[in-house]
Design a protein around this motif. Structure first.
Motif, PDB file in Angstrom:
ATOM      1  N   ASN A 189       6.885  -2.761  15.429  1.00 40.85           N
ATOM      2  CA  ASN A 189       6.700  -4.167  15.832  1.00 40.85           C
ATOM      3  C   ASN A 189       7.397  -5.112  14.848  1.00 40.85           C
ATOM      4  O   ASN A 189       6.833  -6.129  14.414  1.00 40.85           O
ATOM      5  CB  ASN A 189       5.212  -4.520  15.937  1.00 40.85           C
ATOM      6  CG  ASN A 189       4.518  -3.762  17.048  1.00 40.85           C
ATOM      7  OD1 ASN A 189       5.089  -3.511  18.121  1.00 40.85           O
ATOM      8  ND2 ASN A 189       3.269  -3.371  16.799  1.00 40.85           N
ATOM      9  N   ASP A 190       8.625  -4.754  14.517  1.00 38.00           N
ATOM     10  CA  ASP A 190       9.489  -5.536  13.634  1.00 38.00           C
ATOM     11  C   ASP A 190       8.996  -5.584  12.190  1.00 38.00           C
ATOM     12  O   ASP A 190       9.542  -6.330  11.375  1.00 38.00           O
ATOM     13  CB  ASP A 190       9.659  -6.976  14.156  1.00 38.00           C
ATOM     14  CG  ASP A 190      10.454  -7.029  15.445  1.00 38.00           C
ATOM     15  OD1 ASP A 190      11.158  -6.041  15.744  1.00 38.00           O
ATOM     16  OD2 ASP A 190      10.363  -8.049  16.152  1.00 38.00           O
ATOM     17  N   ILE A 214       5.960   4.622   2.595  1.00 39.21           N
ATOM     18  CA  ILE A 214       5.306   4.297   3.862  1.00 39.21           C
ATOM     19  C   ILE A 214       4.483   3.026   3.677  1.00 39.21           C
ATOM     20  O   ILE A 214       3.707   2.909   2.720  1.00 39.21           O
ATOM     21  CB  ILE A 214       4.400   5.457   4.326  1.00 39.21           C
ATOM     22  CG1 ILE A 214       5.240   6.710   4.566  1.00 39.21           C
ATOM     23  CG2 ILE A 214       3.628   5.080   5.589  1.00 39.21           C
ATOM     24  CD1 ILE A 214       4.432   7.928   4.949  1.00 39.21           C
ATOM     25  N   TYR A 215       4.643   2.057   4.603  1.00 32.90           N
ATOM     26  CA  TYR A 215       3.996   0.757   4.488  1.00 32.90           C
ATOM     27  C   TYR A 215       2.947   0.581   5.579  1.00 32.90           C
ATOM     28  O   TYR A 215       3.132   1.012   6.723  1.00 32.90           O
ATOM     29  CB  TYR A 215       5.033  -0.365   4.611  1.00 32.90           C
ATOM     30  CG  TYR A 215       6.125  -0.312   3.566  1.00 32.90           C
ATOM     31  CD1 TYR A 215       5.955  -0.879   2.321  1.00 32.90           C
ATOM     32  CD2 TYR A 215       7.343   0.319   3.840  1.00 32.90           C
ATOM     33  CE1 TYR A 215       6.956  -0.832   1.358  1.00 32.90           C
ATOM     34  CE2 TYR A 215       8.349   0.373   2.891  1.00 32.90           C
ATOM     35  CZ  TYR A 215       8.151  -0.201   1.651  1.00 32.90           C
ATOM     36  OH  TYR A 215       9.148  -0.148   0.706  1.00 32.90           O
ATOM     37  N   ASN A 220      -2.801  -9.826   9.998  1.00 29.33           N
ATOM     38  CA  ASN A 220      -2.012 -11.064   9.926  1.00 29.33           C
ATOM     39  C   ASN A 220      -0.569 -10.823   9.515  1.00 29.33           C
ATOM     40  O   ASN A 220       0.198 -11.766   9.342  1.00 29.33           O
ATOM     41  CB  ASN A 220      -2.672 -12.055   8.967  1.00 29.33           C
ATOM     42  CG  ASN A 220      -2.798 -11.508   7.547  1.00 29.33           C
ATOM     43  OD1 ASN A 220      -2.312 -10.422   7.243  1.00 29.33           O
ATOM     44  ND2 ASN A 220      -3.469 -12.259   6.687  1.00 29.33           N
ATOM     45  N   GLY A 221      -0.191  -9.537   9.346  1.00 25.71           N
ATOM     46  CA  GLY A 221       1.189  -9.192   9.034  1.00 25.71           C
ATOM     47  C   GLY A 221       1.497  -9.085   7.562  1.00 25.71           C
ATOM     48  O   GLY A 221       2.638  -8.724   7.191  1.00 25.71           O
ATOM     49  N   TYR A 248      -2.598  -4.267  -1.893  1.00 27.89           N
ATOM     50  CA  TYR A 248      -2.405  -5.695  -2.128  1.00 27.89           C
ATOM     51  C   TYR A 248      -3.550  -6.504  -1.524  1.00 27.89           C
ATOM     52  O   TYR A 248      -4.003  -6.225  -0.407  1.00 27.89           O
ATOM     53  CB  TYR A 248      -1.072  -6.154  -1.524  1.00 27.89           C
ATOM     54  CG  TYR A 248       0.105  -5.364  -2.027  1.00 27.89           C
ATOM     55  CD1 TYR A 248       0.801  -5.755  -3.165  1.00 27.89           C
ATOM     56  CD2 TYR A 248       0.520  -4.201  -1.377  1.00 27.89           C
ATOM     57  CE1 TYR A 248       1.871  -5.022  -3.640  1.00 27.89           C
ATOM     58  CE2 TYR A 248       1.589  -3.458  -1.842  1.00 27.89           C
ATOM     59  CZ  TYR A 248       2.261  -3.874  -2.975  1.00 27.89           C
ATOM     60  OH  TYR A 248       3.321  -3.135  -3.440  1.00 27.89           O
ATOM     61  N   GLU A 249      -4.023  -7.497  -2.278  1.00 24.93           N
ATOM     62  CA  GLU A 249      -5.033  -8.433  -1.798  1.00 24.93           C
ATOM     63  C   GLU A 249      -4.484  -9.847  -1.925  1.00 24.93           C
ATOM     64  O   GLU A 249      -3.693 -10.136  -2.836  1.00 24.93           O
ATOM     65  CB  GLU A 249      -6.326  -8.290  -2.613  1.00 24.93           C
ATOM     66  CG  GLU A 249      -6.956  -6.907  -2.532  1.00 24.93           C
ATOM     67  CD  GLU A 249      -8.173  -6.771  -3.413  1.00 24.93           C
ATOM     68  OE1 GLU A 249      -8.819  -7.814  -3.706  1.00 24.93           O
ATOM     69  OE2 GLU A 249      -8.491  -5.635  -3.824  1.00 24.93           O
ATOM     70  N   TYR A 250      -4.939 -10.746  -1.024  1.00 24.78           N
ATOM     71  CA  TYR A 250      -4.361 -12.087  -0.940  1.00 24.78           C
ATOM     72  C   TYR A 250      -5.457 -13.142  -0.908  1.00 24.78           C
ATOM     73  O   TYR A 250      -6.617 -12.861  -0.562  1.00 24.78           O
ATOM     74  CB  TYR A 250      -3.504 -12.224   0.331  1.00 24.78           C
ATOM     75  CG  TYR A 250      -2.411 -11.196   0.452  1.00 24.78           C
ATOM     76  CD1 TYR A 250      -1.110 -11.478   0.043  1.00 24.78           C
ATOM     77  CD2 TYR A 250      -2.667  -9.936   0.986  1.00 24.78           C
ATOM     78  CE1 TYR A 250      -0.104 -10.540   0.154  1.00 24.78           C
ATOM     79  CE2 TYR A 250      -1.666  -8.984   1.099  1.00 24.78           C
ATOM     80  CZ  TYR A 250      -0.388  -9.293   0.689  1.00 24.78           C
ATOM     81  OH  TYR A 250       0.607  -8.348   0.800  1.00 24.78           O
TER      82      TYR A 250
END
Length: 463
Positions: A189-190, A214-215, A220-221, A248-250
């Motif tokens: 999905n891009d 691998i990601y 939310n992308g 990762y945390e935001y």
């Protein structure tokens, strides 16, 4: 006791008033720094002898594209700092009409000190197709021939506007090319879901696996994690072996506030390192810290910490303070400090360094100033006043001037030291300090090889 460098940086930026090229510059002075305990905030910190000063000058075009970055060494005199015009390093960029980089090169000269070096000597030239980077020719500098030699080519391939692969080729020595390595990109999905690197084996004329990532993503992308694998060869084939995982945390603004690195320990995936970010309300970074798990004590330790200090008036970065934790001394050590002074004018700019006399026993200043040190436009009329503490009175400036307050034009750099003595009618017999010689622009007594600067309560004083 370990020794580090403190970096005192005085910078200026010239902002264009119309569409034209403009420059900015940062003046950096390096000092040695001694270890101090994070529990000894009340104790003054002393700097060791001055090392050297460099001047980094950047030029931009009218669109804000960086055109060049040049690094010069500096000379200091009693009155001012001047560039010795010895170019140490330079980087140069060129652009097309769409602001794409067409070429870049980096050269280092007279790099007897590592601080004078920007990066490796290199050069590349780019081509574009449909606004996307298509090829990049890489060059290495040959000191023997005093010329650039082609040493590689990078080819970028796209599919549906997404980067599909990057192919690296090396010269074959006869004017042709041989394949070197290739990285492949896969999307979902891009969103990039996997990248895999392969090296070309010219002996077998085949591609061999090297590593892959691998990601995964949040809904939310935003990137949630990346898992890193290295290829392990076997007698028959091989397999991808897990290396480490990043999570990762935001915050609510989509800014990374925590990066966690995990590795396998005793067959258990264990968090090993945390990178913590905090921000100002406007999104500017305020603090960065690295915390690491001590396997011996099973406790988390902060091993590196960087504080960012801003000018509240214009939100510009004023100082960067870097600390390291030393397990041998069990204390935080100040690794470096950089101060930046900006000046929004195309007129020349000059610096004012100003120091008070201090008590030789407590290192406490015997007075203060109005205004404080800073950077000023050319020919600014500046009135400086030395204000003694209770029980003291002013006894002159280091350049021999007795007037207080005093007014002068900022047509050069000034470094001033104010003498204070106890209040009495006989100044010469009751000085609390020995007579001091003139001080140069870096605060060093003229003709002396050593001096100290005391840092206390966020201010610096000559010792």
């Amino acid at each position: 006791m370990r020794k580090f460098f403190i970096i005192l940086t005085l910078g200026w930026i010239c902002v264009p008033l119309m569409a034209q090229n403009y420059t900015d510059s940062v003046l950096t002075t390096f000092y040695n720094w001694s270890c101090f305990s994070d529990e000894s905030d009340e104790e003054p910190v002393q700097l060791l002898p001055w090392a050297f000063t460099v001047d980094t000058v950047k030029e931009y075009d009218e669109k804000g594209n960086l055109l060049s970055r040049k690094l010069y060494s500096m000379n200091a005199t009693e009155d001012f700092m001047q560039r010795d015009d010895v170019l140490r390093c330079e980087e140069v960029w060129s652009y097309d009409n769409d602001n794409n980089v067409l070429s870049y090169y980096c050269r280092n000269y007279n790099t007897s000190y590592g601080f004078y070096k920007i990066g490796s000597d290199m050069k590349y030239e780019c081509t574009y197709e449909n606004g996307k980077l298509a090829t990049k020719l890489n060059y290495a500098y040959s000191a023997t021939d005093d010329n650039w030699k082609l040493n590689g080519m990078t080819i970028y391939n796209y599919s549906n506007d997404l980067l599909e692969s990057i192919l690296l080729k090396d010269p074959d020595g006869s004017g042709g090319w041989i394949q070197s390595s290739q990285t492949f990109y896969t999307y979902d999905n891009d969103l990039l879901s996997q990248e895999e690197k392969k090296d070309y084996n010219s002996s077998t004329s085949s591609w061999e696996n090297i590593k892959k990532v691998i990601y995964t993503y949040y809904q939310n992308g935003l990137l949630q994690s990346s898992e890193h694998y290295n290829w392990q060869k076997t007698s028959t084939n091989g397999y991808y072996d897990f290396s480490y995982r990043m999570a990762y945390e935001y915050d609510n603004n989509g800014q990374v506030i925590k990066e966690t690195r995990s590795e396998y320990r005793n067959s258990i995936l264990t968090e090993h390192q945390h990178r913590i970010y905090t921000y100002r309300p406007n999104g500017q970074i305020l603090k960065y810290a690295i915390r690491q798990l001590n396997y011996n004590t099973n406790t988390w330790e902060t091993v590196d910490s960087i504080d960012y200090v801003y000018n509240n008036a214009d939100d510009r970065l004023y100082a960067t303070i870097d600390y390291n934790f030393d397990r041998t001394t069990n204390c935080f050590e100040l690794y470096s400090i950089s101060y930046s002074y900006y000046h929004d004018t195309k007129a020349p700019y000059y610096f004012l360094w100003i120091f008070p006399d201090v008590d030789i026993n407590t290192y406490e200043p015997l007075g203060e100033f109005s205004p404080d040190e800073g950077v000023y436009a050319y020919n600014t009329s500046l009135t400086v006043e030395a204000i003694p503490n209770d029980g003291y009175q002013f006894d002159g400036w280091s350049d021999g001037v007795k007037d207080n307050p005093r007014t002068f034009l900022m047509n050069r750099n000034y470094c001033l030291f104010a003498y204070f003595v106890t209040q009495t009618t006989d100044l010469e017999e009751t000085k609390t300090q020995i007579d001091k010689p003139l001080y140069d622009v870096l605060g060093r007594p003229a003709g002396k090889d050593y001096h100290g600067i005391v840092i206390q309560n966020g201010k610096k004083y000559l010792r």
